[in-house]
Design a protein around this motif. Structure first.
Motif, PDB file in Angstrom:
ATOM      1  N   ALA A 120       0.817  -1.217   0.000  1.00 43.04           N
ATOM      2  CA  ALA A 120       0.000   0.000   0.000  1.00 43.04           C
ATOM      3  C   ALA A 120       0.850   1.266   0.000  1.00 43.04           C
ATOM      4  N   ILE A 121       1.850   1.335   0.863  1.00 45.83           N
ATOM      5  CA  ILE A 121       2.672   2.544   0.927  1.00 45.83           C
ATOM      6  C   ILE A 121       3.528   2.678  -0.330  1.00 45.83           C
ATOM      7  N   ALA A 122       3.971   1.541  -0.888  1.00 43.78           N
ATOM      8  CA  ALA A 122       4.689   1.596  -2.160  1.00 43.78           C
ATOM      9  C   ALA A 122       3.775   2.107  -3.270  1.00 43.78           C
ATOM     10  N   TRP A 123       2.480   1.731  -3.251  1.00 45.99           N
ATOM     11  CA  TRP A 123       1.520   2.253  -4.222  1.00 45.99           C
ATOM     12  C   TRP A 123       1.437   3.780  -4.108  1.00 45.99           C
ATOM     13  N   MET A 124       1.380   4.276  -2.878  1.00 54.42           N
ATOM     14  CA  MET A 124       1.375   5.729  -2.679  1.00 54.42           C
ATOM     15  C   MET A 124       2.640   6.369  -3.244  1.00 54.42           C
ATOM     16  N   GLY A 125       3.779   5.726  -3.002  1.00 52.90           N
ATOM     17  CA  GLY A 125       5.031   6.268  -3.499  1.00 52.90           C
ATOM     18  C   GLY A 125       5.077   6.346  -5.006  1.00 52.90           C
ATOM     19  N   ASP A 126       4.428   5.397  -5.686  1.00 56.57           N
ATOM     20  CA  ASP A 126       4.365   5.423  -7.152  1.00 56.57           C
ATOM     21  C   ASP A 126       3.469   6.537  -7.666  1.00 56.57           C
ATOM     22  N   GLU A 127       2.353   6.788  -6.966  1.00 59.94           N
ATOM     23  CA  GLU A 127       1.291   7.623  -7.511  1.00 59.94           C
ATOM     24  C   GLU A 127       1.229   9.036  -6.929  1.00 59.94           C
ATOM     25  N   PHE A 128       1.728   9.240  -5.704  1.00 61.07           N
ATOM     26  CA  PHE A 128       1.559  10.530  -5.022  1.00 61.07           C
ATOM     27  C   PHE A 128       2.800  11.403  -5.159  1.00 61.07           C
ATOM     28  N   GLU A 129       2.570  12.716  -5.208  1.00 59.82           N
ATOM     29  CA  GLU A 129       3.655  13.664  -5.020  1.00 59.82           C
ATOM     30  C   GLU A 129       4.243  13.486  -3.619  1.00 59.82           C
ATOM     31  N   ARG A 130       5.514  13.883  -3.468  1.00 62.14           N
ATOM     32  CA  ARG A 130       6.159  13.701  -2.167  1.00 62.14           C
ATOM     33  C   ARG A 130       5.387  14.408  -1.062  1.00 62.14           C
ATOM     34  N   SER A 131       4.883  15.613  -1.330  1.00 63.34           N
ATOM     35  CA  SER A 131       4.140  16.363  -0.318  1.00 63.34           C
ATOM     36  C   SER A 131       2.830  15.685   0.058  1.00 63.34           C
ATOM     37  N   ALA A 132       2.350  14.787  -0.792  1.00 63.45           N
ATOM     38  CA  ALA A 132       1.097  14.083  -0.523  1.00 63.45           C
ATOM     39  C   ALA A 132       1.313  12.806   0.281  1.00 63.45           C
ATOM     40  N   LEU A 176     -16.293  -8.856   3.278  1.00 61.74           N
ATOM     41  CA  LEU A 176     -16.669  -9.017   1.872  1.00 61.74           C
ATOM     42  C   LEU A 176     -17.421  -7.794   1.351  1.00 61.74           C
ATOM     43  N   VAL A 177     -18.239  -7.180   2.201  1.00 57.21           N
ATOM     44  CA  VAL A 177     -18.913  -5.943   1.802  1.00 57.21           C
ATOM     45  C   VAL A 177     -17.873  -4.835   1.580  1.00 57.21           C
ATOM     46  N   GLY A 178     -16.920  -4.732   2.486  1.00 53.65           N
ATOM     47  CA  GLY A 178     -15.884  -3.721   2.356  1.00 53.65           C
ATOM     48  C   GLY A 178     -15.004  -3.939   1.137  1.00 53.65           C
ATOM     49  N   VAL A 179     -14.712  -5.175   0.792  1.00 54.27           N
ATOM     50  CA  VAL A 179     -13.889  -5.474  -0.380  1.00 54.27           C
ATOM     51  C   VAL A 179     -14.569  -4.988  -1.655  1.00 54.27           C
ATOM     52  N   ALA A 180     -15.887  -5.156  -1.732  1.00 59.34           N
ATOM     53  CA  ALA A 180     -16.608  -4.687  -2.918  1.00 59.34           C
ATOM     54  C   ALA A 180     -16.453  -3.174  -3.093  1.00 59.34           C
ATOM     55  N   LEU A 181     -16.500  -2.438  -1.986  1.00 60.85           N
ATOM     56  CA  LEU A 181     -16.324  -0.995  -2.046  1.00 60.85           C
ATOM     57  C   LEU A 181     -14.884  -0.630  -2.393  1.00 60.85           C
ATOM     58  N   PHE A 182     -13.927  -1.325  -1.791  1.00 58.64           N
ATOM     59  CA  PHE A 182     -12.503  -1.096  -2.081  1.00 58.64           C
ATOM     60  C   PHE A 182     -12.217  -1.302  -3.565  1.00 58.64           C
ATOM     61  N   TRP A 183     -12.801  -2.340  -4.128  1.00 58.15           N
ATOM     62  CA  TRP A 183     -12.587  -2.690  -5.531  1.00 58.15           C
ATOM     63  C   TRP A 183     -12.991  -1.524  -6.443  1.00 58.15           C
ATOM     64  N   ARG A 184     -14.073  -0.840  -6.076  1.00 63.41           N
ATOM     65  CA  ARG A 184     -14.567   0.268  -6.895  1.00 63.41           C
ATOM     66  C   ARG A 184     -13.773   1.553  -6.673  1.00 63.41           C
ATOM     67  N   LEU A 185     -13.309   1.771  -5.465  1.00 57.46           N
ATOM     68  CA  LEU A 185     -12.666   3.045  -5.137  1.00 57.46           C
ATOM     69  C   LEU A 185     -11.224   3.149  -5.619  1.00 57.46           C
ATOM     70  N   LEU A 186     -10.460   2.062  -5.564  1.00 53.01           N
ATOM     71  CA  LEU A 186      -9.028   2.152  -5.833  1.00 53.01           C
ATOM     72  C   LEU A 186      -8.790   2.552  -7.287  1.00 53.01           C
ATOM     73  N   PRO A 187      -8.113   3.678  -7.543  1.00 52.67           N
ATOM     74  CA  PRO A 187      -7.861   4.095  -8.924  1.00 52.67           C
ATOM     75  C   PRO A 187      -6.858   3.176  -9.619  1.00 52.67           C
ATOM     76  N   SER A 188      -6.875   3.213 -10.926  1.00 47.24           N
ATOM     77  CA  SER A 188      -5.875   2.475 -11.702  1.00 47.24           C
ATOM     78  C   SER A 188      -4.509   3.137 -11.516  1.00 47.24           C
ATOM     79  N   ALA A 189      -3.472   2.323 -11.446  1.00 47.75           N
ATOM     80  CA  ALA A 189      -2.117   2.851 -11.271  1.00 47.75           C
ATOM     81  C   ALA A 189      -1.640   3.492 -12.565  1.00 47.75           C
ATOM     82  N   ARG A 190      -0.968   4.644 -12.420  1.00 45.56           N
ATOM     83  CA  ARG A 190      -0.419   5.341 -13.581  1.00 45.56           C
ATOM     84  C   ARG A 190       1.090   5.533 -13.475  1.00 45.56           C
ATOM     85  N   GLY A 191       1.609   5.594 -12.265  1.00 44.48           N
ATOM     86  CA  GLY A 191       3.030   5.862 -12.105  1.00 44.48           C
ATOM     87  C   GLY A 191       3.883   4.620 -11.945  1.00 44.48           C
ATOM     88  N   PHE A 192       3.255   3.433 -11.931  1.00 41.07           N
ATOM     89  CA  PHE A 192       4.007   2.204 -11.688  1.00 41.07           C
ATOM     90  C   PHE A 192       4.843   1.836 -12.910  1.00 41.07           C
TER      91      PHE A 192
END
Length: 421
Positions: A120-132, A176-192
């Motif tokens: 998860a934190i590596a995903w942030m490092g790929d996608e977020f600006e350092r200040s974010a 399982l209810v939470g996973v369905a919501l997570f599946w929809r919310l997580l954006p596609s990776a662009r910086g990986f």
């Protein structure tokens, strides 16, 4: 790259925080049940603790798999599939016929629960600006504590009303209810930027992280602090379930509402980092953890709860700082660097029972605090050494953080003035 507090940042941070919540909901739902497992199955306190320690141990092992693997195949799919498997395994635990089967399922569940924390934190490092990064990591770790609270409160209350199997079934259904919501919310990776997986390179990356003193110190600090903190609660459930407190599983679950202090500590970590160096904040968090522990010696339940809240604030402050420190200071293979931090973190949790059990047998609760205090003396020393290193190399920190990025990200950041790094 995603800017701090933009719409995309909030969506991604919410998704990862939800995933974090679900991981710890499942991991810690069993903790308030330890005295009941000890009683029902006639096992020792150390064996009952295996329901927690084996899960955290297998989670630690999984991090060594998912972290390097995510550098090669991406991170989003790993998070989605492992969360789905974790929810299914909680449902199956509700049908376990005996303690041995339950332990086996906990081992398997611990492994799949490692999927999201590893990346998860590596995903942030790929996608977020350092200040974010820092505010996102703070909210993500705050969700850790909320998930831990929810798992323990739900686990304890449902078990008291309807039995231990119903507790696992409830947690699995919510997951399982939470996973369905997570599946929809997580954006596609662009910086990986994928790297071809080679075992020799993966092992080389891990060895390289361990050779880097500022990473190694954070790894040890996070693991040793967690060794003390998580097992503090485990042994406290045995203390408070006995006379004169005699709390049942329902009230032991509510004990973990003191984790809200950790939620606050994590949320404030980004602000504190702007006022003091991260190693200074790690030391401050460790001192607050020690002070909170000392307060639990009181015979008053109210004072014990205040002490636990202070301990949670301090622990999660130090954890947030150490975790973010690793994400920024790793020179390459950020996924495996973050995963290795969590390996030490959960390995500490798994070994804590072995370290503290002799102190418990020899001195009961005061003995546990002595054993924990000895460990915290070590972590304070580690924080002091990290502070000295950071003060000695101010000009190299920005270079290390820039080289920690993926090739695409590094190319973008290299175009900016050095001061902006």
């Amino acid at each position: 790259m995603i800017d701090a507090h933009s719409r995309a940042w909030w969506r991604a941070t919410l998704a990862l925080s939800l995933g974090s919540f679900l991981v710890f909901l499942n991991l810690y739902a069993v903790q308030p049940l330890l005295p009941e497992l000890h009683r029902v199955h006639g096992v020792s306190t150390l064996v009952a603790n295996l329901a927690m320690s084996l899960a955290t141990l297998s989670l630690a092992a999984a991090l060594l798999v998912f972290g390097p693997l995510s550098d090669a195949i991406g991170r989003g799919g790993i998070m989605r599939l492992t969360l789905l498997a974790a929810g299914g395994l909680s449902l199956v635990q509700g049908l376990a016929p005996n303690f041995e089967v339950l332990l086996s399922l906990r081992v398997l569940q611990g492994f799949v629960l490692g999927g999201l924390p590893a990346v998860a934190i590596a995903w942030m490092g790929d996608e977020f600006e350092r200040s974010a990064m820092l505010p996102a990591v703070g909210l993500y770790i705050a969700a850790n504590s909320l998930g831990g609270i929810a798992g323990r409160v739900i686990g304890g209350w449902v078990a008291e009303v309807a039995g231990i199997p119903a507790s696992f079934l409830t947690v699995g259904s919510l997951t399982l209810v939470g996973v369905a919501l997570f599946w929809r919310l997580l954006p596609s990776a662009r910086g990986f930027a994928p790297r071809r997986f080679r075992l020799s390179e993966a092992l080389g990356d891990l060895a390289g992280h361990l050779r880097q003193p500022d990473l190694r110190g954070a790894y040890l600090l996070g693991g040793l602090n967690f060794l003390v903190f998580i097992n503090l609660y485990s042994y406290l459930t045995f203390r408070l379930s006995a006379a004169p407190f005699s709390l049942d599983a329902r009230w032991l679950g509510l004990l973990f509402l003191t984790y809200l202090g950790g939620t606050l500590g994590s949320s404030l970590s980004g602000r504190l980092a702007r006022r003091a160096a991260p190693p200074t904040c790690m030391a401050l968090g460790t001192l607050l953890l020690a002070a909170g522990m000392a307060m639990t010696l009181a015979p008053s339940l109210a004072v014990i709860l205040v002490g636990l809240t202070l301990a949670a604030f301090g622990f999660f402050l130090a954890h947030s700082m150490a975790s973010g420190w690793v994400g920024r200071r790793a020179r390459r293979a950020r996924g495996s660097a973050s995963a290795l931090y969590l390996v030490f973190y959960y390995l500490g949790a798994s070994l804590g029972g072995l370290w503290l059990e002799p102190f418990w047998r020899a001195g009961a609760w005061p003995g546990v605090l002595v054993g924990g205090g000895l460990v915290l003396m070590v972590t304070l020393t580690l924080a002091w050494r990290l502070r000295r290193r950071a003060a000695a190399e101010p000009s190299t920190q920005g270079m290390a953080e820039a080289s920690a990025s993926s090739p695409q990200t590094s190319a973008r950041r290299s175009e900016r003035p050095q001061a902006d790094l």
